[in-house]
Design a protein around this motif. Sequence first.
Motif, PDB file in Angstrom:
ATOM      1  N   VAL A   6       0.356  -1.357   0.004  1.00 22.23           N
ATOM      2  CA  VAL A   6       0.074   0.146   0.214  1.00 22.23           C
ATOM      3  C   VAL A   6       0.966   0.789  -0.105  1.00 22.23           C
ATOM      4  O   VAL A   6       0.615   2.283  -0.879  1.00 22.23           O
ATOM      5  N   LYS A   7       1.881   1.375   0.736  1.00 21.97           N
ATOM      6  CA  LYS A   7       2.663   2.294   0.999  1.00 21.97           C
ATOM      7  C   LYS A   7       4.299   1.681   2.074  1.00 21.97           C
ATOM      8  O   LYS A   7       4.223   1.266   2.685  1.00 21.97           O
ATOM      9  N   SER A   9       6.992   4.009   4.541  1.00 18.70           N
ATOM     10  CA  SER A   9       6.468   5.419   5.143  1.00 18.70           C
ATOM     11  C   SER A   9       8.069   4.675   6.161  1.00 18.70           C
ATOM     12  O   SER A   9       8.626   3.381   6.495  1.00 18.70           O
ATOM     13  N   LEU A  17       8.573   0.990   7.390  1.00 13.74           N
ATOM     14  CA  LEU A  17       7.628   0.361   7.926  1.00 13.74           C
ATOM     15  C   LEU A  17       6.629   0.297   5.948  1.00 13.74           C
ATOM     16  O   LEU A  17       6.271   1.026   5.461  1.00 13.74           O
ATOM     17  N   GLN A  19       3.178  -1.247   4.812  1.00  9.73           N
ATOM     18  CA  GLN A  19       1.304  -1.281   4.924  1.00  9.73           C
ATOM     19  C   GLN A  19       1.682  -2.562   3.651  1.00  9.73           C
ATOM     20  O   GLN A  19       1.292  -1.461   2.717  1.00  9.73           O
ATOM     21  N   GLN A  21      -1.326  -5.426   2.115  1.00 11.14           N
ATOM     22  CA  GLN A  21      -2.581  -6.679   2.686  1.00 11.14           C
ATOM     23  C   GLN A  21      -2.478  -7.326   2.104  1.00 11.14           C
ATOM     24  O   GLN A  21      -1.507  -7.675   0.872  1.00 11.14           O
ATOM     25  N   GLY A  26      -4.307  -7.690   7.077  1.00  7.08           N
ATOM     26  CA  GLY A  26      -3.194  -6.685   6.413  1.00  7.08           C
ATOM     27  C   GLY A  26      -2.705  -6.004   7.746  1.00  7.08           C
ATOM     28  O   GLY A  26      -3.365  -6.099   8.886  1.00  7.08           O
ATOM     29  N   THR A  27      -1.513  -5.488   7.250  1.00  6.07           N
ATOM     30  CA  THR A  27      -0.600  -4.465   8.979  1.00  6.07           C
ATOM     31  C   THR A  27       0.344  -3.508   8.472  1.00  6.07           C
ATOM     32  O   THR A  27       0.390  -3.680   7.068  1.00  6.07           O
ATOM     33  N   ALA A  28       1.487  -3.034   9.495  1.00  4.56           N
ATOM     34  CA  ALA A  28       3.087  -2.901   8.886  1.00  4.56           C
ATOM     35  C   ALA A  28       3.323  -3.524   9.151  1.00  4.56           C
ATOM     36  O   ALA A  28       3.713  -3.819  10.689  1.00  4.56           O
ATOM     37  N   TRP A  31      10.308  -2.930   6.581  1.00 10.95           N
ATOM     38  CA  TRP A  31      10.672  -3.316   4.886  1.00 10.95           C
ATOM     39  C   TRP A  31      11.975  -2.974   4.616  1.00 10.95           C
ATOM     40  O   TRP A  31      12.485  -2.393   5.059  1.00 10.95           O
ATOM     41  N   PRO A  70      -2.732  -6.296  12.678  1.00  7.24           N
ATOM     42  CA  PRO A  70      -2.172  -5.483  13.490  1.00  7.24           C
ATOM     43  C   PRO A  70      -2.375  -5.659  15.085  1.00  7.24           C
ATOM     44  O   PRO A  70      -3.534  -5.997  15.264  1.00  7.24           O
ATOM     45  N   ARG A 121       5.759  -5.173  14.798  1.00  8.11           N
ATOM     46  CA  ARG A 121       6.383  -4.790  14.114  1.00  8.11           C
ATOM     47  C   ARG A 121       7.703  -4.887  13.323  1.00  8.11           C
ATOM     48  O   ARG A 121       8.359  -4.531  12.056  1.00  8.11           O
TER      49      ARG A 121
END
Length: 131
Positions: A6-7, A9, A17, A19, A21, A26-28, A31, A70, A121
């Motif tokens: 999703v993104k 950030s 991190l 985000q 799906q 889904g979660t964060a 990355w 989450p 996370r």
Amino acid sequence: MLVELVKVSKFPASPWLAQIQTPFGGTAVRWCGDQAAKPGKYHVEWTIDEDIAWGRNAKPAVGIGPGVRPGGHCVVLRGRLNLTVDGAAMLDFDGTQILLDLADPLPEGVADTWVELFIEREKIALYPYEL
């Protein structure tokens, strides 16, 4: 595993991190790919950088089937717990195998059952790769 990014950030005092799906939640999570990654589908490898301790961050699952959501300051992963012949633990997460480091031996009877892992996370990482 194929996930929908999703993104990506960054917040002060935290790693990058993502985000994400999946078909089952889904979660964060951390990355470990390109920080300028665009939204879309990515094949990723999951790693967990935290020792698993039954009763602390691993418990019998509420429900069956894979899941990710989450859970406050952590991420909850639901999968089937497998043990190898040499004693290693793996989480079967919708066909993706995630190697687990155990703090202590697992109790009798938890192998091949659905479990939930409660992991910070920042200690779950996604490594994107191309096929």
